[in-house]
Design an enzyme around this catalytic site. Structure first.
Site, PDB file in Angstrom:
ATOM      1  N   LEU A  33     -10.888  17.819  55.120  1.00 42.69           N
ATOM      2  CA  LEU A  33     -11.342  17.025  55.433  1.00 42.69           C
ATOM      3  C   LEU A  33     -13.318  17.088  54.714  1.00 42.69           C
ATOM      4  CD1 LEU A  33     -10.297  17.023  58.756  1.00 42.69           C
ATOM      5  CD2 LEU A  33      -9.776  15.910  56.481  1.00 42.69           C
ATOM      6  N   HIS A  37     -13.115  10.712  55.486  1.00 48.05           N
ATOM      7  CA  HIS A  37     -12.014  11.675  56.408  1.00 48.05           C
ATOM      8  C   HIS A  37     -12.411  11.304  57.718  1.00 48.05           C
ATOM      9  CE1 HIS A  37      -9.893  14.666  53.363  1.00 48.05           C
ATOM     10  NE2 HIS A  37      -9.414  13.379  53.406  1.00 48.05           N
TER      11      HIS A  37
END
Ligand code: AMP
Length: 285
Positions: A33, A37
């Site tokens: 991530l 995100h």
């Protein structure tokens, strides 16, 4: 944050939220991530009582086995980031949970998937549609959040939701970039510092093309210019550079007028890492 690896306990948990008529926002990801995100999680948190993120590297959407094998995996760090941003639930299943039987279903999105990514990644969108269908069945979100970074994927998911009548509203969120313009991507972690610098060529080409379009140049001449820029930088390779209609992704030679929305899309390799980026042509760019 509650973490689930299995479908059944996750569904039981989500049922109680639904009984309380809490709205559920869903952010499907493949992990590793970054702020791109997290911006989706933040958007979901603003609009829903509960936010659920999934981290699952879906094998059926990888047309290149090496890309799948080398896809970055940083689950412990991802859990920290999700906790810090206030995500409520994480679903991180294993392959056997998501594909308990050999997948047979195939999707065909017609002209939407014959261009751009679909042309270079055969079977990719069928795999995306399969895993998103599974995830939507499991989570039954009220809203689901995707990035404009994968614009064609968003169009495919819109079609999927329309055809299969999933009761979910879709949100397409802006691209998060590094300060030098490079679009954030999990695959960027596979690049050296020097390669990251070279990777900014993708965004620079989008900006240049947008200006040239404003000055009345046609795509044929702009594409030649972009190709020559790529040839001048060692270790990068252009795969496609297109101007497309945002509704049906059909290729355009020029922007007809302000009322029709168009998007510039680019894909290329930096070393062996494949990157994509795009730019919506609005009044600001
Ligand atoms: P991925 O983990 O690459 O499957 O991406 C999960 C979601 O995050 C997808 O909807 C992507 O479009 C979105 N996303 C990826 N990169 C960015 C970015 N730089 N900015 C905004 N959204 C992104």
């Amino acid at each position: 944050m509650d973490i689930f690896k299995e479908i059944r306990p996750l569904k039981a948990f989500l049922e109680s939220s639904k009984r309380d008529s809490d709205s559920i926002g869903f952010v499907p990801t493949m992990g590793a991530l970054h702020q791109g995100h997290l911006s989706l999680i933040q958007a979901s948190k603003r609009e829903n009582a509960k936010t659920i993120c999934s981290i699952y590297i879906n094998p059926t959407q990888f047309n290149n086995p090496d890309d799948l094998a080398k896809y970055p995996k940083t689950l412990a760090r991802d859990i920290e980031l999700l906790t810090d941003v206030g995500c409520d639930v994480l679903f991180c299943p294993e392959n056997k949970e998501m594909y308990s039987v050999e997948p047979r279903l195939k999707f065909d999105f017609g002209s939407l998937e014959r261009v751009l990514e679909g042309k270079y990644r055969p079977g990719h969108f069928s795999g995306v549609a399969l895993v998103i269908s599974k995830l939507f069945h499991i989570v039954s979100p009220n809203k689901a959040y995707f990035g404009q970074k994968d614009f064609q994927q968003f169009k495919i998911i819109e079609q999927l939701v329309e055809e299969l009548k999933f009761d979910v509203s879709l949100r397409c969120m802006p691209i998060e970039r590094e300060s030098d313009g490079l679009a954030m991507s999990s695959r960027n972690t596979r690049l050296s510092a020097e390669q990251k610098e070279k990777a900014t060529t993708l965004y620079k080409c989008l900006l240049l093309a947008s200006n040239l379009i404003k000055d009345g140049h046609t795509m044929d001449s702009i594409r030649k210019k972009i190709e020559s820029i790529f040839l001048k930088v060692d270790g990068i390779k252009l795969e496609y550079f297109e101007l497309a209609n945002t509704t049906n992704l059909m290729s355009l030679k020029y922007v007809a007028d302000k009322s029709s929305t168009a998007i510039l899309l680019i894909a290329g390799y930096v070393g062996e890492v494949r990157l994509i980026d795009n730019l919506l042509l609005t009044d600001e760019n």
